[in-house]
Design a protein around this motif. Structure first.
Motif, PDB file in Angstrom:
ATOM      1  N   PRO A   1      43.105 -58.290   0.182  1.00 29.02           N
ATOM      2  CA  PRO A   1      44.350 -57.844  -0.460  1.00 29.02           C
ATOM      3  C   PRO A   1      44.069 -57.187  -1.805  1.00 29.02           C
ATOM      4  O   PRO A   1      43.262 -57.689  -2.599  1.00 29.02           O
ATOM      5  CB  PRO A   1      45.163 -59.134  -0.616  1.00 29.02           C
ATOM      6  N   GLY A   2      44.743 -56.074  -2.062  1.00 22.49           N
ATOM      7  CA  GLY A   2      44.503 -55.325  -3.293  1.00 22.49           C
ATOM      8  C   GLY A   2      44.944 -56.050  -4.541  1.00 22.49           C
ATOM      9  O   GLY A   2      44.403 -55.821  -5.625  1.00 22.49           O
ATOM     10  N   HIS A   3      45.935 -56.954  -4.398  1.00 19.10           N
ATOM     11  CA  HIS A   3      46.444 -57.631  -5.592  1.00 19.10           C
ATOM     12  C   HIS A   3      45.599 -58.838  -5.985  1.00 19.10           C
ATOM     13  O   HIS A   3      45.831 -59.444  -7.030  1.00 19.10           O
ATOM     14  CB  HIS A   3      47.885 -58.109  -5.355  1.00 19.10           C
TER      15      HIS A   3
ATOM     16  N   ILE B   1      42.898 -53.433   1.172  1.00 20.43           N
ATOM     17  CA  ILE B   1      41.803 -52.560   0.760  1.00 20.43           C
ATOM     18  C   ILE B   1      40.667 -52.739   1.766  1.00 20.43           C
ATOM     19  O   ILE B   1      40.226 -53.862   2.017  1.00 20.43           O
ATOM     20  CB  ILE B   1      41.328 -52.900  -0.659  1.00 20.43           C
ATOM     21  N   ALA B   2      40.220 -51.649   2.371  1.00 28.23           N
ATOM     22  CA  ALA B   2      39.198 -51.703   3.419  1.00 28.23           C
ATOM     23  C   ALA B   2      37.884 -51.136   2.911  1.00 28.23           C
ATOM     24  O   ALA B   2      37.855 -50.076   2.284  1.00 28.23           O
ATOM     25  CB  ALA B   2      39.656 -50.935   4.657  1.00 28.23           C
ATOM     26  N   VAL B   3      36.810 -51.849   3.185  1.00 29.10           N
ATOM     27  CA  VAL B   3      35.459 -51.394   2.858  1.00 29.10           C
ATOM     28  C   VAL B   3      34.749 -51.110   4.175  1.00 29.10           C
ATOM     29  O   VAL B   3      34.504 -52.022   4.972  1.00 29.10           O
ATOM     30  CB  VAL B   3      34.690 -52.469   2.070  1.00 29.10           C
ATOM     31  N   HIS B   4      34.441 -49.853   4.447  1.00 31.98           N
ATOM     32  CA  HIS B   4      33.813 -49.488   5.713  1.00 31.98           C
ATOM     33  C   HIS B   4      32.357 -49.993   5.748  1.00 31.98           C
ATOM     34  O   HIS B   4      31.565 -49.701   4.847  1.00 31.98           O
ATOM     35  CB  HIS B   4      33.842 -47.975   5.906  1.00 31.98           C
ATOM     36  N   LEU B   5      32.048 -50.731   6.791  1.00 34.85           N
ATOM     37  CA  LEU B   5      30.710 -51.299   6.948  1.00 34.85           C
ATOM     38  C   LEU B   5      29.884 -50.536   7.976  1.00 34.85           C
ATOM     39  O   LEU B   5      28.663 -50.505   7.883  1.00 34.85           O
ATOM     40  CB  LEU B   5      30.817 -52.772   7.368  1.00 34.85           C
TER      41      LEU B   5
END
Length: 300
Positions: free
Chosen positions: A282-284, A162-166
């Protein structure tokens, strides 16, 4: 429930020791981690093997390696330990104040660009959080290496994360000192770099970075040469200021030097823009309150 009651305290400790040894492939390194003697680690593993009735490690005088049974047990235990850790984190997060250790893996550039500007303010606002930041030029497995999150350019983030754009974008700049340019001239197109001294960059993998340029859909990739190769982009900037050659680095690293005139840009209309920087996890895995607080601080 009966299976759980069959586990004893020393079994849980032995399994934790086993996982550490499976990761490090060294009883000595595991002993240092647990602050005991190597013989105590060896004894713990031997007791676990006797209890299970299988050999978990093949041993030589110089190294250890997991057996097939050891590989299977390690895979199962990693999942189980991760689930237990997530359960503990969820209970801890019920408290109002974020606390605990947050481990971050990031490149040197990402640390300087994203984390350094907010570190002091964040730690003052969250005195119960301890940040453990590891500078790593490789794109490692943050799950296997025990990190809560990583920070990389968006196109380098593994697809299962899961990526959070900064940041929206990131740009590079080709720069040189006024003295160097006065002596050697200014390159007009990327191919001109073959006639110049360039400060090369080596990845942690050992590969030399090939400079990438783009204009009007035309892509040029140049194998530059020069008298100096470095693995630190800050030192590349210093080398360019000292007149050693042309450097190609993220533009925010040279903003001050450009303002003071210590460096000048070249090939500016050829320098590309890349997808921005992301924090990923990680998404999990449960996202701790500490990591959520860090993400919010970066976004702000």
């Amino acid at each position: 429930m009966n299976e759980f009651h069959q586990l004893k305290g020393h079994d849980l400790f032995a399994m934790t020791v086993f996982l550490s040894a499976a990761k490090s492939r060294s009883f000595r390194a595991t002993a240092i981690e647990f602050e005991v003697t190597p013989s105590a680690i060896s004894h713990s593993i031997k007791n676990l093997e006797e209890r299970l009735g299988v050999r978990l490690f093949n041993r030589t005088t110089r190294s250890i390696a997991l057996t097939d049974a050891g590989e299977r047990l390690a895979a199962k235990l990693r999942q189980a330990i991760s689930s237990v850790a997530d359960a503990m984190h969820e209970v801890e997060d019920a408290r109002e104040t974020p606390r605990g250790t947050v481990r971050i893996n990031a490149s040197d550039v990402a640390i300087r660009m994203i984390l350094r500007p907010i570190l002091a303010r964040f730690l003052r606002a969250h005195p119960l959080i301890h940040l453990d930041i590891v500078t790593d030029g490789r794109l490692g497995d943050i799950v296997a290496d025990g990190f809560d999150a990583g920070i990389r350019l968006a196109d380098a983030v593994p697809q299962d994360m899961i990526a959070v754009h900064l940041t929206d974008t990131a740009s590079f700049a080709a720069v040189a000192s006024p003295g160097y340019l006065a002596t050697r001239g200014r390159p007009q197109v990327p191919q001109d770099l073959h006639r110049h001294d360039c400060v090369c960059f080596r990845f942690d993998s050992g590969l030399i970075y090939r400079w990438e340029f783009e204009r009007h859909g035309i892509v040029e990739t140049i194998d530059v040469k020069g008298p100096l190769t470095l693995t630190d982009q800050i030192l590349m900037v210093d080398a360019a200021i000292d007149g050693i050659g042309i450097a190609f680095v993220p533009d925010f690293l040279v903003s001050d030097a450009l303002k003071t005139g210590a460096l000048e840009r070249v090939l500016e209309d050829w320098c590309p823009t890349f997808p921005g920087v992301c924090l990923y996890y990680p998404g999990h895995r449960h996202v701790s309150a500490g990591l959520r607080a860090l993400i919010n601080a970066i976004k702000q």
